[in-house]
Design an enzyme around this catalytic site. Structure first.
Site, PDB file in Angstrom:
ATOM      1  N   ARG A   4     160.111  39.482  66.925  1.00 21.47           N
ATOM      2  CA  ARG A   4     159.554  40.714  67.496  1.00 21.47           C
ATOM      3  C   ARG A   4     159.691  40.745  69.016  1.00 21.47           C
ATOM      4  O   ARG A   4     159.883  41.810  69.617  1.00 21.47           O
ATOM      5  CB  ARG A   4     158.078  40.834  67.091  1.00 21.47           C
ATOM      6  CG  ARG A   4     157.437  42.176  67.447  1.00 21.47           C
ATOM      7  CD  ARG A   4     155.973  42.184  67.027  1.00 21.47           C
ATOM      8  NE  ARG A   4     155.380  43.508  67.151  1.00 21.47           N
ATOM      9  CZ  ARG A   4     155.331  44.425  66.192  1.00 21.47           C
ATOM     10  NH1 ARG A   4     155.885  44.155  65.009  1.00 21.47           N
ATOM     11  NH2 ARG A   4     154.759  45.590  66.373  1.00 21.47           N
ATOM     12  N   HIS A  68     164.919   8.476  68.905  1.00 17.23           N
ATOM     13  CA  HIS A  68     165.173   8.783  70.303  1.00 17.23           C
ATOM     14  C   HIS A  68     166.314   9.785  70.362  1.00 17.23           C
ATOM     15  O   HIS A  68     167.447   9.474  69.994  1.00 17.23           O
ATOM     16  CB  HIS A  68     165.540   7.519  71.080  1.00 17.23           C
ATOM     17  CG  HIS A  68     165.499   7.691  72.567  1.00 17.23           C
ATOM     18  ND1 HIS A  68     166.387   8.483  73.259  1.00 17.23           N
ATOM     19  CD2 HIS A  68     164.661   7.150  73.511  1.00 17.23           C
ATOM     20  CE1 HIS A  68     166.122   8.426  74.557  1.00 17.23           C
ATOM     21  NE2 HIS A  68     165.070   7.624  74.742  1.00 17.23           N
ATOM     22  N   ASP A  69     166.006  11.009  70.831  1.00 18.63           N
ATOM     23  CA  ASP A  69     166.998  12.075  70.742  1.00 18.63           C
ATOM     24  C   ASP A  69     168.224  11.852  71.620  1.00 18.63           C
ATOM     25  O   ASP A  69     169.354  12.135  71.206  1.00 18.63           O
ATOM     26  CB  ASP A  69     166.366  13.438  71.029  1.00 18.63           C
ATOM     27  CG  ASP A  69     165.661  13.519  72.369  1.00 18.63           C
ATOM     28  OD1 ASP A  69     165.544  12.488  73.052  1.00 18.63           O
ATOM     29  OD2 ASP A  69     165.204  14.629  72.727  1.00 18.63           O
ATOM     30  N   SER A  94     167.902   8.878  80.322  1.00 21.92           N
ATOM     31  CA  SER A  94     167.870  10.082  79.476  1.00 21.92           C
ATOM     32  C   SER A  94     167.590  11.348  80.272  1.00 21.92           C
ATOM     33  O   SER A  94     168.232  12.386  80.088  1.00 21.92           O
ATOM     34  CB  SER A  94     166.810   9.931  78.385  1.00 21.92           C
ATOM     35  OG  SER A  94     167.109   8.848  77.538  1.00 21.92           O
ATOM     36  N   THR A 140     137.952  54.971  92.786  1.00 20.83           N
ATOM     37  CA  THR A 140     137.498  53.603  93.016  1.00 20.83           C
ATOM     38  C   THR A 140     136.312  53.363  92.100  1.00 20.83           C
ATOM     39  O   THR A 140     135.481  54.250  91.909  1.00 20.83           O
ATOM     40  CB  THR A 140     137.089  53.372  94.488  1.00 20.83           C
ATOM     41  OG1 THR A 140     136.055  54.294  94.854  1.00 20.83           O
ATOM     42  CG2 THR A 140     138.283  53.584  95.418  1.00 20.83           C
ATOM     43  N   HIS A 141     136.253  52.181  91.528  1.00 23.90           N
ATOM     44  CA  HIS A 141     135.219  51.846  90.534  1.00 23.90           C
ATOM     45  C   HIS A 141     135.310  52.768  89.315  1.00 23.90           C
ATOM     46  O   HIS A 141     134.326  52.935  88.582  1.00 23.90           O
ATOM     47  CB  HIS A 141     133.809  51.916  91.135  1.00 23.90           C
ATOM     48  CG  HIS A 141     133.653  51.114  92.389  1.00 23.90           C
ATOM     49  ND1 HIS A 141     133.351  49.773  92.383  1.00 23.90           N
ATOM     50  CD2 HIS A 141     133.797  51.464  93.698  1.00 23.90           C
ATOM     51  CE1 HIS A 141     133.286  49.334  93.627  1.00 23.90           C
ATOM     52  NE2 HIS A 141     133.557  50.333  94.445  1.00 23.90           N
ATOM     53  N   GLN A 212     161.946   9.062  87.545  1.00 26.07           N
ATOM     54  CA  GLN A 212     162.809   9.159  86.361  1.00 26.07           C
ATOM     55  C   GLN A 212     162.983  10.617  85.948  1.00 26.07           C
ATOM     56  O   GLN A 212     163.848  10.946  85.154  1.00 26.07           O
ATOM     57  CB  GLN A 212     162.230   8.345  85.194  1.00 26.07           C
ATOM     58  CG  GLN A 212     163.229   8.133  84.074  1.00 26.07           C
ATOM     59  CD  GLN A 212     162.683   7.286  82.944  1.00 26.07           C
ATOM     60  OE1 GLN A 212     162.141   7.808  81.975  1.00 26.07           O
ATOM     61  NE2 GLN A 212     162.824   5.966  83.075  1.00 26.07           N
ATOM     62  N   SER A 263     147.274  54.629  61.194  1.00 22.45           N
ATOM     63  CA  SER A 263     147.517  54.719  59.749  1.00 22.45           C
ATOM     64  C   SER A 263     146.514  55.645  59.072  1.00 22.45           C
ATOM     65  O   SER A 263     146.729  56.087  57.938  1.00 22.45           O
ATOM     66  CB  SER A 263     147.435  53.322  59.119  1.00 22.45           C
ATOM     67  OG  SER A 263     146.118  52.806  59.263  1.00 22.45           O
ATOM     68  N   LYS A 268     146.298  60.667  66.432  1.00 22.59           N
ATOM     69  CA  LYS A 268     146.250  59.633  67.461  1.00 22.59           C
ATOM     70  C   LYS A 268     147.587  59.433  68.176  1.00 22.59           C
ATOM     71  O   LYS A 268     148.647  59.380  67.556  1.00 22.59           O
ATOM     72  CB  LYS A 268     145.825  58.304  66.852  1.00 22.59           C
ATOM     73  CG  LYS A 268     144.390  58.290  66.332  1.00 22.59           C
ATOM     74  CD  LYS A 268     143.391  58.138  67.466  1.00 22.59           C
ATOM     75  CE  LYS A 268     143.359  56.702  67.925  1.00 22.59           C
ATOM     76  NZ  LYS A 268     142.426  56.504  69.038  1.00 22.59           N
ATOM     77  N   ASN A 270     148.340  56.569  70.882  1.00 24.64           N
ATOM     78  CA  ASN A 270     147.754  55.435  71.590  1.00 24.64           C
ATOM     79  C   ASN A 270     148.734  54.831  72.603  1.00 24.64           C
ATOM     80  O   ASN A 270     149.941  54.857  72.385  1.00 24.64           O
ATOM     81  CB  ASN A 270     147.347  54.349  70.590  1.00 24.64           C
ATOM     82  CG  ASN A 270     146.364  54.867  69.559  1.00 24.64           C
ATOM     83  OD1 ASN A 270     145.507  55.683  69.875  1.00 24.64           O
ATOM     84  ND2 ASN A 270     146.489  54.407  68.328  1.00 24.64           N
ATOM     85  N   GLU A 275     149.282  48.425  76.044  1.00 26.14           N
ATOM     86  CA  GLU A 275     148.397  47.423  75.448  1.00 26.14           C
ATOM     87  C   GLU A 275     149.182  46.176  75.057  1.00 26.14           C
ATOM     88  O   GLU A 275     148.687  45.036  75.199  1.00 26.14           O
ATOM     89  CB  GLU A 275     147.686  48.025  74.242  1.00 26.14           C
ATOM     90  CG  GLU A 275     146.677  49.089  74.632  1.00 26.14           C
ATOM     91  CD  GLU A 275     146.074  49.804  73.429  1.00 26.14           C
ATOM     92  OE1 GLU A 275     144.991  50.382  73.588  1.00 26.14           O
ATOM     93  OE2 GLU A 275     146.692  49.796  72.349  1.00 26.14           O
ATOM     94  N   SER A 307     156.847  17.350  75.216  1.00 19.41           N
ATOM     95  CA  SER A 307     156.619  18.074  73.959  1.00 19.41           C
ATOM     96  C   SER A 307     156.272  19.536  74.204  1.00 19.41           C
ATOM     97  O   SER A 307     156.829  20.442  73.565  1.00 19.41           O
ATOM     98  CB  SER A 307     155.505  17.394  73.159  1.00 19.41           C
ATOM     99  OG  SER A 307     154.342  17.236  73.959  1.00 19.41           O
ATOM    100  N   GLU A 309     156.913  21.336  76.856  1.00 24.26           N
ATOM    101  CA  GLU A 309     157.991  22.070  77.518  1.00 24.26           C
ATOM    102  C   GLU A 309     159.021  22.595  76.528  1.00 24.26           C
ATOM    103  O   GLU A 309     159.646  23.637  76.772  1.00 24.26           O
ATOM    104  CB  GLU A 309     158.687  21.181  78.553  1.00 24.26           C
ATOM    105  CG  GLU A 309     157.875  20.989  79.817  1.00 24.26           C
ATOM    106  CD  GLU A 309     158.586  20.177  80.877  1.00 24.26           C
ATOM    107  OE1 GLU A 309     158.058  20.067  81.992  1.00 24.26           O
ATOM    108  OE2 GLU A 309     159.689  19.652  80.585  1.00 24.26           O
ATOM    109  N   ARG A 310     159.205  21.908  75.428  1.00 27.77           N
ATOM    110  CA  ARG A 310     160.151  22.369  74.401  1.00 27.77           C
ATOM    111  C   ARG A 310     159.726  23.733  73.851  1.00 27.77           C
ATOM    112  O   ARG A 310     160.561  24.538  73.433  1.00 27.77           O
ATOM    113  CB  ARG A 310     160.239  21.360  73.259  1.00 27.77           C
ATOM    114  CG  ARG A 310     160.823  20.006  73.646  1.00 27.77           C
ATOM    115  CD  ARG A 310     160.664  19.007  72.516  1.00 27.77           C
ATOM    116  NE  ARG A 310     160.983  17.656  72.940  1.00 27.77           N
ATOM    117  CZ  ARG A 310     162.138  17.034  72.709  1.00 27.77           C
ATOM    118  NH1 ARG A 310     163.094  17.672  72.059  1.00 27.77           N
ATOM    119  NH2 ARG A 310     162.344  15.804  73.119  1.00 27.77           N
TER     120      ARG A 310
END
Length: 431
Positions: A4, A68-69, A94, A140-141, A212, A263, A268, A270, A275, A307, A309-310
């Site tokens: 999606r 170990h990849d 690595s 404002t507000h 490293q 539905s 409507k 929207n 959103e 992990s 970050e993947r």
């Protein structure tokens, strides 16, 4: 990323196969750098560039044993080579491969983000100019304040996106770097020239000092920039949502002929795009804490960052590109209801001239601010209570006692006063 919200370019960049191809690209450029330093024979380098391949299925089979990849990767690549395989991964650790490749993938993804930012800027500038002279009630507000230019709303967003672009470009410079410095970052089993040559070939900058790993403050900075950018996009979306409310209806999202808003309730319409943008902007900001914590690794490196970050990088790039493009489309298709805008200005019955009257009298006559402020406030409250025109209430309360000439009052009630500097503002921003 679920389909999606997925972007095809981002998905391709972060696909497993492209990641492995980029790892292989790093390995090949390292071999070529060693060749240029007279370590690897040219014949062997040529064979590696010609024959080195990576088969993901075979790599996963090896990884199932090695756990170990990168080891699995180098062994799978070596299986496609002859004796020249001895030069694969020479002097590397690595993360020399993983971080350099990841930073290259970030660079490619950043280019997609850049296109999205530029596209949004273009649409905002066009809308700003189109509605420069359209007067709209400012609030404002959430409460009526004074009229302003609708074009200034779009121009404000354009200016803010420009600042986000500056931050983004700065973050790009810091993250789009090559790291080929070995196990401790001290080039003990490498030559610095290898890193320099690989960076040039991959069109990356240099990580001037690493351990490293490339230090994660670089990544955290980019994620924080994305979170800030997302806050701007949600700001835009929130303004649209507020102005589309039934009792306002000044700006509305475009609505297709066959589109459905509910539905159960056929009437409507929207603000679903706005959103959607708001919800996904929150998701982007959710990565900030993770990115900041990833900078705190043990000594020269641990893998507590690896992990998440993947998942994080493909997700955040997909979402940032998605909400940039959706914001652009939403702005492009906005419906401006000039009748409702005019109605809201009219129904305020001139109350928004209160500061104009106050300022004029203070500037021209020797009254204290407190006494004239209290007089005008009393008149505004009466006008609100009685639903009478503010100017009529002022006259009924003898505003003429504060002025030398009744004609002065007529000059103060000119709505163009609120847009008299709009052109100057536009020239400053769209320079």
């Amino acid at each position: 990323m679920i389909s999606r919200y997925a972007n095809k370019e981002i998905e391709q960049i972060w696909s497993d196969q492209n990641k492995l191809n980029t790892w292989l690209e790093v390995e090949k450029y390292v071999v070529e750098a060693w060749k240029e330093l007279a370590v690897v024979p040219e014949t062997d380098c040529n064979l590696i560039f010609k024959n080195a391949k990576i088969n993901q299925k075979r790599m996963l089979e090896i990884e199932n044993e090695t756990k170990h990849d990168v080891v699995a990767f180098t062994r799978a690549v070596s299986e496609t080579l002859g004796p020249e395989k001895r030069w694969i991964h020479l002097g590397l650790t690595s993360t020399d491969v993983v971080d350099t490749a990841q930073n290259k993938m970030i660079k490619l993804s950043n280019e997609v983000v850049l296109n999205g930012i530029i596209g949004l800027k273009t649409v905002l500038a066009k809308k700003a100019v189109e509605y420069k002279d359209q007067i709209i009630m400012g609030r404002t507000h959430g409460i009526y304040g004074e009229p302003t230019s609708l074009g200034l709303k779009f121009l404000l967003w354009y200016d803010e996106i420009n600042r986000q672009l500056t931050r983004f470009n700065s973050a790009r410079e810091q993250i789009e770097v090559a790291k080929i410095s070995g196990s401790m970052g001290n080039y003990a089993n490498l030559e610095i020239q290898v890193e320099i040559k690989v960076a040039e070939k991959m069109q990356l900058g240099l990580d001037l000092l690493s351990t490293q790993v490339t230090q994660r403050d670089r990544h955290a900075n980019l994620i924080c920039v994305f979170a800030n950018l997302a806050s701007t996009l949600e700001k835009i979306a929130t303004e649209i949502r507020l102005l589309q409310r039934s009792e306002v209806q000044e700006l509305c999202e475009g609505f297709g002929k066959a589109q459905k808003g509910s539905s159960s309730m056929p009437h409507k319409k929207n603000p679903i795009s706005s959103e959607n943008i708001s919800g996904l902007a929150r998701y982007v900001r959710g990565f900030v804490n993770i990115a900041l914590e990833n900078n705190v690794l043990w000594h020269e490196r641990d893998i507590s960052h690896s992990s998440n970050e993947r998942i994080m990088f493909p997700d955040i790039f997909n979402i940032v590109v998605y909400i940039l493009n959706r914001t652009t489309d939403t702005i492009k298709n906005l419906v401006v209801n000039k009748e409702m805008i005019a109605k809201h200005i009219e129904e305020h019955k001139g109350l928004f001239f209160s500061q104009r009257v106050l300022t004029y009298i203070l500037m021209k006559y020797n009254y204290s601010r407190e006494e004239i402020y209290d007089f005008i406030q009393k008149c505004t409250l009466e006008a609100q209570t009685t639903q009478k025109d503010f100017k009529e209430v002022l006259l009924a309360n003898k505003i003429t006692d504060w002025l030398e000439d009744i004609g002065e009052l007529d000059e103060l009630f000119d709505i163009k006063i609120f847009t008299r500097h709009v052109d100057s503002i536009f020239r400053r921003v769209l320079k």
